[in-house]
Design a protein around this motif. Structure first.
Motif, PDB file in Angstrom:
ATOM      1  N   LEU A 122      34.649  40.710  35.250  1.00  0.00           N
ATOM      2  CA  LEU A 122      33.259  40.636  35.684  1.00  0.00           C
ATOM      3  C   LEU A 122      32.722  41.953  36.249  1.00  0.00           C
ATOM      4  O   LEU A 122      31.519  42.128  36.354  1.00  0.00           O
ATOM      5  N   MET A 123      33.600  42.858  36.625  1.00  0.00           N
ATOM      6  CA  MET A 123      33.169  44.102  37.261  1.00  0.00           C
ATOM      7  C   MET A 123      33.499  45.342  36.432  1.00  0.00           C
ATOM      8  O   MET A 123      33.331  46.451  36.888  1.00  0.00           O
ATOM      9  N   GLN A 124      34.022  45.145  35.235  1.00  0.00           N
ATOM     10  CA  GLN A 124      34.421  46.246  34.353  1.00  0.00           C
ATOM     11  C   GLN A 124      35.435  47.163  35.024  1.00  0.00           C
ATOM     12  O   GLN A 124      35.423  48.371  34.853  1.00  0.00           O
ATOM     13  N   SER A 125      36.337  46.583  35.806  1.00  0.00           N
ATOM     14  CA  SER A 125      37.394  47.343  36.460  1.00  0.00           C
ATOM     15  C   SER A 125      38.500  47.652  35.463  1.00  0.00           C
ATOM     16  O   SER A 125      38.693  46.930  34.495  1.00  0.00           O
ATOM     17  N   LYS A 126      39.245  48.700  35.730  1.00  0.00           N
ATOM     18  CA  LYS A 126      40.350  49.065  34.860  1.00  0.00           C
ATOM     19  C   LYS A 126      41.678  48.501  35.362  1.00  0.00           C
ATOM     20  O   LYS A 126      42.690  48.631  34.729  1.00  0.00           O
ATOM     21  N   GLU A 127      41.708  47.907  36.511  1.00  0.00           N
ATOM     22  CA  GLU A 127      42.949  47.443  37.120  1.00  0.00           C
ATOM     23  C   GLU A 127      42.852  45.948  37.377  1.00  0.00           C
ATOM     24  O   GLU A 127      41.916  45.309  36.970  1.00  0.00           O
ATOM     25  N   GLY A 128      43.789  45.397  38.087  1.00  0.00           N
ATOM     26  CA  GLY A 128      43.756  43.975  38.376  1.00  0.00           C
ATOM     27  C   GLY A 128      45.000  43.496  39.082  1.00  0.00           C
ATOM     28  O   GLY A 128      45.471  42.398  38.839  1.00  0.00           O
ATOM     29  N   SER A 129      45.543  44.321  39.957  1.00  0.00           N
ATOM     30  CA  SER A 129      46.704  43.878  40.714  1.00  0.00           C
ATOM     31  C   SER A 129      46.257  42.858  41.758  1.00  0.00           C
ATOM     32  O   SER A 129      45.071  42.639  41.954  1.00  0.00           O
ATOM     33  N   GLU A 130      47.202  42.245  42.400  1.00  0.00           N
ATOM     34  CA  GLU A 130      46.957  41.228  43.428  1.00  0.00           C
ATOM     35  C   GLU A 130      46.238  40.004  42.865  1.00  0.00           C
ATOM     36  O   GLU A 130      45.387  39.412  43.514  1.00  0.00           O
ATOM     37  N   THR A 131      46.597  39.623  41.645  1.00  0.00           N
ATOM     38  CA  THR A 131      45.978  38.472  41.001  1.00  0.00           C
ATOM     39  C   THR A 131      46.984  37.377  40.648  1.00  0.00           C
ATOM     40  O   THR A 131      46.610  36.370  40.070  1.00  0.00           O
ATOM     41  N   GLY A 132      48.249  37.556  40.991  1.00  0.00           N
ATOM     42  CA  GLY A 132      49.303  36.626  40.585  1.00  0.00           C
ATOM     43  C   GLY A 132      49.081  35.195  41.022  1.00  0.00           C
ATOM     44  O   GLY A 132      49.298  34.263  40.238  1.00  0.00           O
ATOM     45  N   VAL A 133      48.664  34.982  42.257  1.00  0.00           N
ATOM     46  CA  VAL A 133      48.472  33.614  42.747  1.00  0.00           C
ATOM     47  C   VAL A 133      47.322  32.942  41.995  1.00  0.00           C
ATOM     48  O   VAL A 133      47.409  31.766  41.633  1.00  0.00           O
ATOM     49  N   ALA A 134      46.264  33.684  41.706  1.00  0.00           N
ATOM     50  CA  ALA A 134      45.143  33.119  40.943  1.00  0.00           C
ATOM     51  C   ALA A 134      45.598  32.687  39.552  1.00  0.00           C
ATOM     52  O   ALA A 134      45.214  31.608  39.068  1.00  0.00           O
ATOM     53  N   PHE A 135      46.439  33.497  38.900  1.00  0.00           N
ATOM     54  CA  PHE A 135      46.953  33.116  37.584  1.00  0.00           C
ATOM     55  C   PHE A 135      47.821  31.865  37.685  1.00  0.00           C
ATOM     56  O   PHE A 135      47.727  30.967  36.852  1.00  0.00           O
ATOM     57  N   PHE A 136      48.666  31.807  38.699  1.00  0.00           N
ATOM     58  CA  PHE A 136      49.523  30.639  38.890  1.00  0.00           C
ATOM     59  C   PHE A 136      48.675  29.377  39.054  1.00  0.00           C
ATOM     60  O   PHE A 136      48.909  28.357  38.389  1.00  0.00           O
ATOM     61  N   VAL A 137      47.666  29.435  39.916  1.00  0.00           N
ATOM     62  CA  VAL A 137      46.798  28.273  40.159  1.00  0.00           C
ATOM     63  C   VAL A 137      46.088  27.868  38.867  1.00  0.00           C
ATOM     64  O   VAL A 137      45.997  26.680  38.539  1.00  0.00           O
ATOM     65  N   ALA A 138      45.596  28.845  38.108  1.00  0.00           N
ATOM     66  CA  ALA A 138      44.897  28.544  36.857  1.00  0.00           C
ATOM     67  C   ALA A 138      45.829  27.865  35.851  1.00  0.00           C
ATOM     68  O   ALA A 138      45.421  26.932  35.144  1.00  0.00           O
ATOM     69  N   MET A 139      47.088  28.298  35.790  1.00  0.00           N
ATOM     70  CA  MET A 139      48.049  27.681  34.869  1.00  0.00           C
ATOM     71  C   MET A 139      48.350  26.245  35.272  1.00  0.00           C
ATOM     72  O   MET A 139      48.406  25.350  34.419  1.00  0.00           O
ATOM     73  N   VAL A 140      48.530  26.015  36.560  1.00  0.00           N
ATOM     74  CA  VAL A 140      48.768  24.645  37.041  1.00  0.00           C
ATOM     75  C   VAL A 140      47.566  23.768  36.690  1.00  0.00           C
ATOM     76  O   VAL A 140      47.721  22.659  36.167  1.00  0.00           O
ATOM     77  N   GLY A 141      46.361  24.272  36.951  1.00  0.00           N
ATOM     78  CA  GLY A 141      45.145  23.523  36.632  1.00  0.00           C
ATOM     79  C   GLY A 141      45.057  23.161  35.159  1.00  0.00           C
ATOM     80  O   GLY A 141      44.675  22.047  34.794  1.00  0.00           O
ATOM     81  N   ALA A 142      45.428  24.100  34.288  1.00  0.00           N
ATOM     82  CA  ALA A 142      45.395  23.832  32.847  1.00  0.00           C
ATOM     83  C   ALA A 142      46.396  22.749  32.464  1.00  0.00           C
ATOM     84  O   ALA A 142      46.093  21.885  31.639  1.00  0.00           O
ATOM     85  N   LEU A 143      47.582  22.776  33.066  1.00  0.00           N
ATOM     86  CA  LEU A 143      48.606  21.783  32.726  1.00  0.00           C
ATOM     87  C   LEU A 143      48.273  20.391  33.240  1.00  0.00           C
ATOM     88  O   LEU A 143      48.662  19.397  32.626  1.00  0.00           O
TER      89      LEU A 143
END
Length: 171
Positions: A68-89
């Motif tokens: 959403l911000m056209q950033s080149k990085e994206g560290s510190e996102t692991g917990v968000a990915f984990f939550v999104a995967m659980v939600g999908a399952l």
């Protein structure tokens, strides 16, 4: 965060019957790919604790990162990915207007969030109503301006599974 700039990403995950494959799209950086793989590894090890009816090994997960911000990085996102995967399952979306901050190890260890004031301000400026934070960041609140704290509901979590329960309103 890239070159001192903070960014917001929208994470979308779809689970479909398959053989446990993980697909990542949206031009993610190496740091983001690493965070997604870390979250996936932890998800596989915690599926019983989460009470998942679906075995992650029997589903393919497609993770799409919307920058959403056209950033080149994206560290510190692991917990968000984990939550999104659980939600999908489990077929349940995260709460509306929620930002999830935090990085995790493959064993579920949490790192404190740096530049907290700036991250909370960015979240608030972009419509967030709630923010999930690692419990280790509680001591940082003396430095957060009161106008930011008045506008955001801060919810602390003790581990990634606890974050998933809170974000998906399972508790």
């Amino acid at each position: 965060q890239a070159d001192g700039r903070l960014a917001i990403f929208r994470v979308e995950v779809q689970a479909s019957k398959g053989s446990g494959k993980l697909r990542i799209t949206g031009a993610p950086s190496r740091a983001i790919r690493d965070a997604v793989h870390t979250a996936y590894t932890y998800l596989a090890s915690q599926s019983r604790r989460l009470g998942l009816q679906k075995d992650p090994d029997e589903y393919d997960l497609h993770v799409q990162l919307v920058n959403l911000m056209q950033s080149k990085e994206g560290s510190e996102t692991g917990v968000a990915f984990f939550v999104a995967m659980v939600g999908a399952l489990i077929g349940k979306p995260v709460m509306e207007s929620l930002v999830i901050l935090g990085e995790m190890s493959i064993r579920g260890g949490l790192l404190e969030v740096g530049s907290l004031t700036e991250r909370l301000q960015l979240a608030m400026d972009n419509g967030a109503k709630r923010v999930l934070l690692p419990a280790g960041n509680k001591r940082d609140f003396v430095d957060i301006p009161s106008d930011v704290l008045d506008k955001l509901q801060i919810v602390f979590y003790s581990d990634p599974v606890n974050a998933a329960f809170r974000a998906l309103e399972l508790e």
